[in-house]
Design a protein around this motif. Structure first.
Motif, PDB file in Angstrom:
ATOM      1  N   ALA A  71       6.007  53.685  59.232  1.00 38.16           N
ATOM      2  CA  ALA A  71       4.371  53.112  58.967  1.00 38.16           C
ATOM      3  C   ALA A  71       4.747  52.777  57.105  1.00 38.16           C
ATOM      4  O   ALA A  71       3.352  52.291  57.282  1.00 38.16           O
ATOM      5  CB  ALA A  71       3.723  54.473  59.062  1.00 38.16           C
ATOM      6  N   GLY A  72       6.148  52.061  56.925  1.00 34.92           N
ATOM      7  CA  GLY A  72       5.114  51.738  55.189  1.00 34.92           C
ATOM      8  C   GLY A  72       6.517  52.993  54.103  1.00 34.92           C
ATOM      9  O   GLY A  72       6.931  54.193  55.146  1.00 34.92           O
ATOM     10  N   GLY A  73       5.836  53.099  53.114  1.00 31.30           N
ATOM     11  CA  GLY A  73       7.099  54.145  51.784  1.00 31.30           C
ATOM     12  C   GLY A  73       5.730  53.410  50.840  1.00 31.30           C
ATOM     13  O   GLY A  73       4.586  53.228  50.422  1.00 31.30           O
ATOM     14  N   ILE A  74       6.493  54.424  49.917  1.00 31.40           N
ATOM     15  CA  ILE A  74       5.552  54.509  48.742  1.00 31.40           C
ATOM     16  C   ILE A  74       6.805  53.962  47.528  1.00 31.40           C
ATOM     17  O   ILE A  74       7.915  54.272  47.746  1.00 31.40           O
ATOM     18  CB  ILE A  74       5.605  55.849  48.652  1.00 31.40           C
ATOM     19  CG1 ILE A  74       6.682  56.730  47.848  1.00 31.40           C
ATOM     20  CG2 ILE A  74       3.777  56.030  49.478  1.00 31.40           C
ATOM     21  CD1 ILE A  74       5.727  58.185  47.974  1.00 31.40           C
ATOM     22  N   LEU A  75       7.078  53.618  46.364  1.00 35.05           N
ATOM     23  CA  LEU A  75       7.229  54.118  45.165  1.00 35.05           C
ATOM     24  C   LEU A  75       7.273  55.225  44.373  1.00 35.05           C
ATOM     25  O   LEU A  75       5.718  55.355  44.281  1.00 35.05           O
ATOM     26  CB  LEU A  75       7.014  52.383  44.435  1.00 35.05           C
ATOM     27  CG  LEU A  75       7.759  51.521  45.565  1.00 35.05           C
ATOM     28  CD1 LEU A  75       7.590  50.310  43.500  1.00 35.05           C
ATOM     29  CD2 LEU A  75       9.361  51.065  45.433  1.00 35.05           C
ATOM     30  N   ILE A  76       8.100  55.830  43.879  1.00 35.77           N
ATOM     31  CA  ILE A  76       8.379  56.340  42.520  1.00 35.77           C
ATOM     32  C   ILE A  76       8.377  55.676  41.389  1.00 35.77           C
ATOM     33  O   ILE A  76       9.417  55.657  41.416  1.00 35.77           O
ATOM     34  CB  ILE A  76       9.177  57.995  42.889  1.00 35.77           C
ATOM     35  CG1 ILE A  76       8.517  58.618  44.021  1.00 35.77           C
ATOM     36  CG2 ILE A  76       9.082  59.310  41.824  1.00 35.77           C
ATOM     37  CD1 ILE A  76       8.982  59.574  44.979  1.00 35.77           C
ATOM     38  N   ASP A  77       7.664  55.844  40.986  1.00 37.87           N
ATOM     39  CA  ASP A  77       7.359  54.872  38.848  1.00 37.87           C
ATOM     40  C   ASP A  77       8.562  53.382  39.793  1.00 37.87           C
ATOM     41  O   ASP A  77       8.703  52.622  40.362  1.00 37.87           O
ATOM     42  CB  ASP A  77       8.739  55.688  38.560  1.00 37.87           C
ATOM     43  CG  ASP A  77       9.249  57.267  37.952  1.00 37.87           C
ATOM     44  OD1 ASP A  77       7.525  57.452  37.495  1.00 37.87           O
ATOM     45  OD2 ASP A  77       9.698  57.626  37.805  1.00 37.87           O
TER      46      ASP A  77
END
Length: 262
Positions: free
Chosen positions: A22-28
């Motif tokens: 479904a997608g994703g995220i960046l952490i920093d």
């Protein structure tokens, strides 16, 4: 398919990706937009996959590329209120951006992102636990001088972790840094040493954590082989076997990223 990818990690810059179909995220976003974009491309991750950015704290090695990234791609930013206030004061965020206090957590792309307090000399630093499914999670735990109670409560039982091994005790002690900086690094508001991380790694292994990335290494006070050897020897001494009981890697500061399929 869920995955965690450490794009790059060191005292000079840090960024990770967590995502699924479904997608994703960046952490920093601790290096330039150009560098981060290339890191994503090398891992076959499209900018269109990035649905949000989560910031651990306001130090430059975690937010250096954030402003330009947001200029190129408008996504919401999540952080603690203390970190948000600092980013606004620095001009990294402005009133045209979409940003939120992470509070007790949020859900994006069918992933639950849960913050936990870390012990660092910043406005209000935190780490993150990413829950992909009920029985699958990965944690990002860097920039902390000690393992806090909140960290332990959130992290114990996770499947995998990006764990800070910032410095080797001897390298820091005999290194060229001024005493004031050495004291700051080794304080409860500084960073985790190889030895401290190794002790916690064994505790994690007993709770069924089987995937370790050793990250945020100091370029002046540590070596990848020292970090790796200290942690693996601790686990081996306690009866664990690499590649049978656990997988482990040292994070790269450049393009040699680590990917775990979960």
């Amino acid at each position: 398919m869920a995955k965690f990818v450490n794009l790059y990690s060191s005292s000079k810059g840090n960024s990770s990706y967590a995502g699924n179909s479904a997608g994703g995220i960046l952490i920093d976003v601790g290096k330039s937009y150009k560098f981060t974009k290339e890191s994503l491309q090398r891992n076959r991750i499209s900018l269109d996959d990035i649905k949000a950015i989560f910031i651990t704290h306001e130090h430059s090695d975690h937010i250096c590329g954030l402003r330009v990234f947001l200029n190129q791609k408008k996504v919401p930013v999540f952080a603690t209120q203390g970190t948000l206030n600092s980013l606004l004061k620095k001009g990294i965020l402005n009133n045209k951006d979409e940003y939120y206090d992470i509070n007790s957590g949020t859900e994006i792309c069918n992933m639950q992102i849960i913050p936990f307090a870390t012990s660092h000399d910043s406005a209000e630093s935190c780490g993150y636990k990413i829950v992909f499914r009920a029985d699958t999670s990965f944690c990002v735990a860097t920039d902390t001088g000690i393992i806090t109670d909140d960290m332990r409560e959130k992290i114990i039982g996770c499947n995998g972790i990006l764990l800070e091994t910032n410095y080797d005790d001897k390298m820091l002690y005999y290194g060229y840094y001024p005493r004031k900086i050495k004291d700051r690094i080794s304080s409860n508001l500084g960073h985790l040493s190889n030895y401290s991380a190794a002790k916690f790694a064994f505790e994690l292994l007993k709770s069924n954590t089987t995937r370790f990335i050793l990250g945020h290494l100091s370029e002046n006070n540590n070596l990848p082989e020292l970090s790796f050897d200290t942690v693996t020897k601790s686990l081996c001494t306690n009866g664990a076997r690499e590649k049978e009981d656990y997988l482990i890697d040292v994070a790269s500061s450049k393009f040699g990223s680590q990917e775990f399929i979960l």
